[in-house]
Design a protein around this motif. Structure first.
Motif, short mmCIF file in Angstrom:
data_model
loop_
_atom_site.label_atom_id
_atom_site.label_comp_id
_atom_site.label_asym_id
_atom_site.label_seq_id
_atom_site.Cartn_x
_atom_site.Cartn_y
_atom_site.Cartn_z
N ILE A 80 12.30 57.32 12.75
CA ILE A 80 13.04 57.17 13.99
C ILE A 80 12.87 58.41 14.86
CG2 ILE A 80 14.78 55.62 13.02
CD1 ILE A 80 16.66 58.10 12.81
N SER A 81 13.29 58.29 16.10
CA SER A 81 13.44 59.45 16.97
C SER A 81 14.87 59.42 17.47
CB SER A 81 12.45 59.42 18.14
OG SER A 81 12.73 58.32 18.98
N ILE A 82 15.41 60.60 17.76
CA ILE A 82 16.77 60.71 18.29
C ILE A 82 16.74 61.57 19.54
CG2 ILE A 82 19.11 61.56 17.88
CD1 ILE A 82 18.73 61.02 14.91
N VAL A 83 17.32 61.05 20.61
CA VAL A 83 17.51 61.84 21.83
C VAL A 83 18.99 62.21 21.87
CG1 VAL A 83 17.41 61.89 24.34
CG2 VAL A 83 15.64 60.67 23.04
N LEU A 84 19.25 63.51 21.77
CA LEU A 84 20.60 64.06 21.78
C LEU A 84 20.90 64.53 23.20
CD1 LEU A 84 23.18 65.35 20.51
CD2 LEU A 84 21.76 67.33 19.97
N GLN A 85 21.98 64.01 23.78
CA GLN A 85 22.35 64.40 25.14
C GLN A 85 23.78 64.94 25.13
OE1 GLN A 85 21.87 61.34 28.11
NE2 GLN A 85 21.67 62.88 29.69
N ILE A 86 23.92 66.14 25.69
CA ILE A 86 25.23 66.79 25.78
C ILE A 86 25.53 67.04 27.25
CG2 ILE A 86 26.61 68.81 25.16
CD1 ILE A 86 24.79 69.14 22.70
N ALA A 87 26.70 66.57 27.69
CA ALA A 87 27.14 66.79 29.07
C ALA A 87 28.46 67.53 29.03
CB ALA A 87 27.29 65.46 29.80
N THR A 101 15.14 66.24 21.99
CA THR A 101 14.55 65.07 21.33
C THR A 101 14.00 65.47 19.98
OG1 THR A 101 13.95 64.11 23.47
CG2 THR A 101 12.83 63.24 21.53
N TYR A 102 14.38 64.72 18.98
CA TYR A 102 13.84 64.85 17.63
C TYR A 102 12.85 63.70 17.49
CZ TYR A 102 17.96 67.79 16.86
OH TYR A 102 18.92 68.76 16.95
N GLU A 103 11.56 64.01 17.51
CA GLU A 103 10.52 62.98 17.62
C GLU A 103 10.25 62.16 16.36
OE1 GLU A 103 8.74 61.50 19.92
OE2 GLU A 103 9.68 62.64 21.50
N THR A 104 10.05 62.80 15.22
CA THR A 104 9.61 62.07 14.03
C THR A 104 10.53 62.42 12.87
OG1 THR A 104 7.36 62.25 14.84
CG2 THR A 104 7.62 61.59 12.56
N LEU A 105 11.53 61.57 12.66
CA LEU A 105 12.50 61.79 11.59
C LEU A 105 12.36 60.69 10.55
CD1 LEU A 105 15.56 62.58 13.88
CD2 LEU A 105 14.06 64.21 12.73
N ASP A 106 12.25 61.09 9.29
CA ASP A 106 12.10 60.14 8.19
C ASP A 106 13.45 59.70 7.67
OD1 ASP A 106 9.22 60.26 8.04
OD2 ASP A 106 9.46 62.27 7.18
N ASN A 112 23.90 51.96 -0.30
CA ASN A 112 24.97 51.31 0.47
C ASN A 112 24.73 51.28 1.97
OD1 ASN A 112 26.47 50.82 -1.89
ND2 ASN A 112 27.34 52.87 -1.82
N GLY A 113 23.47 51.17 2.38
CA GLY A 113 23.15 51.09 3.80
C GLY A 113 23.11 52.43 4.51
N ASP A 114 23.21 53.52 3.77
CA ASP A 114 23.16 54.86 4.36
C ASP A 114 21.80 55.49 4.09
OD1 ASP A 114 25.80 54.91 5.36
OD2 ASP A 114 26.58 55.45 3.39
N PHE A 115 21.37 56.35 5.02
CA PHE A 115 20.07 57.00 4.93
C PHE A 115 20.21 58.49 5.21
CE2 PHE A 115 19.47 52.64 6.24
CZ PHE A 115 18.51 52.19 5.36
N ASP A 116 19.43 59.29 4.50
CA ASP A 116 19.30 60.70 4.77
C ASP A 116 18.26 60.84 5.88
OD1 ASP A 116 19.91 63.44 4.20
OD2 ASP A 116 17.97 63.62 3.20
N ILE A 117 18.54 61.66 6.88
CA ILE A 117 17.59 61.90 7.97
C ILE A 117 16.87 63.20 7.64
CG2 ILE A 117 17.29 62.29 10.43
CD1 ILE A 117 20.07 60.97 10.82
#
Length: 159
Positions: A80-87, A101-106, A112-117
């Motif tokens: 996945i990628s994550i775009v973190l926005q702080i205002a 932006t975190y481009e390439t996260l495994d 139980n449906g949870d994942f380590d990033i």
């Protein structure tokens, strides 16, 4: 002729039983598909040399002046990628926005449906079941030039 008809009826009945007894296999979506979406910040915590301060981002007195959101997008089945926005509202009342932006996260399943990033094999948070938690630790220097350990944790809930 009657034997042939009985044989056909029995064959048709057996065929229907075979079809109805086949189990429907549920296919679990790929990890990235399970966590896609926009997550709104609920808590921001920062620790300097072990002394922690937390901000409740859902508090009415805070949420108009500080908002954090994270958009999770799929890159591949487990990436996945994550775009973190702080205002944050500045001293003259204008909202100042920054994003990372975190481009390439495994994604690695922890059950139980949870994942380590993981970013380059290093855990930076957890995601699953509508909750996202990012964590980062680094060294910095204070105003006196002393080295301090900083740990930041942002918790968010899927909108």
């Amino acid at each position: 002729m009657k034997t042939m008809t009985n044989l056909l009826v029995m064959s048709a009945f057996a065929f229907i039983l075979v079809l109805s007894s086949c189990s429907k296999e549920t296919v679990e979506p790929e990890p990235a598909d399970q966590v896609l979406g926009v997550y709104n910040g609920t808590t921001y915590s920062e620790s300097l040399n072990g002394i922690e301060q937390s901000i409740d981002l859902t508090n009415d007195a805070i949420k108009n002046d500080l908002t954090i959101s994270m958009e999770v997008a799929k890159k591949s089945a487990n990436v996945i990628s994550i775009v973190l926005q702080i205002a944050q509202r500045d001293s003259i009342g204008t909202m100042q926005t920054s994003s990372s932006t975190y481009e390439t996260l495994d994604l690695k399943s922890i059950g139980n449906g949870d994942f380590d990033i993981q970013n380059g094999g290093i855990s930076i948070g957890q995601i699953g079941n509508g909750i996202l938690k990012l964590q980062e630790s680094y060294s910095d220097t204070d105003s006196n030039g002393n080295t301090v350990q900083v740990a930041v944790t942002i918790a968010a809930k899927k909108s």
